[in-house]
Design a protein around this motif. Structure first.
Motif, short mmCIF file in Angstrom:
data_model
loop_
_atom_site.label_atom_id
_atom_site.label_comp_id
_atom_site.label_asym_id
_atom_site.label_seq_id
_atom_site.Cartn_x
_atom_site.Cartn_y
_atom_site.Cartn_z
N LEU A 29 0.88 -1.14 0.09
CA LEU A 29 -0.10 0.02 0.03
C LEU A 29 1.08 1.08 -0.11
N VAL A 30 0.87 2.11 -1.04
CA VAL A 30 1.70 3.19 -1.35
C VAL A 30 1.00 4.56 -0.95
N ALA A 31 1.30 5.29 -0.32
CA ALA A 31 0.73 6.74 -0.16
C ALA A 31 1.66 7.55 -0.68
N ALA A 32 1.02 8.26 -1.86
CA ALA A 32 1.98 9.28 -2.83
C ALA A 32 1.38 10.63 -2.52
N GLY A 33 2.41 11.55 -3.06
CA GLY A 33 2.01 12.99 -2.95
C GLY A 33 1.08 13.48 -3.71
N ASP A 34 0.25 12.75 -4.39
CA ASP A 34 -0.94 13.32 -5.35
C ASP A 34 -2.17 12.92 -4.61
N HIS A 35 -1.94 12.73 -3.14
CA HIS A 35 -3.35 12.62 -2.38
C HIS A 35 -3.89 11.23 -2.80
N THR A 36 -3.23 10.24 -3.02
CA THR A 36 -3.87 8.77 -3.21
C THR A 36 -3.15 7.86 -2.59
#
Length: 138
Positions: A29-36
């Protein structure tokens, strides 16, 4: 130092990666800087990814996966919000910290412990069947 071999890579996740956690299914599960938040397959279809949640108000600064259920867990954001994460999206979250949530751990499906830039550690039980959420500062 020994050289590390790249086993798989997921390109075009939409920004810097701020958090990563392994789910019960073996996906990251990857939390990215594009708010996803995305589930990245590390197995048979290595590198492919699926969008789990988008439109998160702040950047996801911490994430923890449920060890028993795939694609669920908790997130903490740069706005101090702690929220349950499920495949179908958000079940709601509340501001728990003044400033960023810097870490989150999962106790059970509805309870998380989080720490924040405000120096607080908080145990948070999230809403279940219409009941209000409860917080206890540690």
């Amino acid at each position: 130092y020994p050289r590390l071999r790249i086993r798989t890579a997921a390109r075009s996740l939409g920004g810097f990666v701020y958090g990563i956690a392994m789910s019960a299914s073996g996906a990251a599960l990857v939390a990215a800087g594009d708010h996803t938040v995305r589930a990245v397959d590390l197995g048979k279809h290595a590198g492919s990814h699926a969008l789990i949640w988008k439109g998160i108000q702040g950047m996801v600064t911490s994430i923890v996966a449920d060890p028993e259920r795939s694609d669920s867990g908790f997130i903490g954001t740069s706005d101090g919000i702690v929220a349950p994460l499920e495949r179908k999206g958000a079940r709601g979250g509340d501001v728990v910290h003044r400033g960023a949530c810097t870490g989150v751990c999962m106790i059970n499906r509805r309870t998380a412990v989080s720490c924040g830039a405000d120096g607080a550690a908080v145990v948070r039980e999230h809403r279940v069947r219409g009941r209000d959420a409860r917080s206890v500062a540690c």
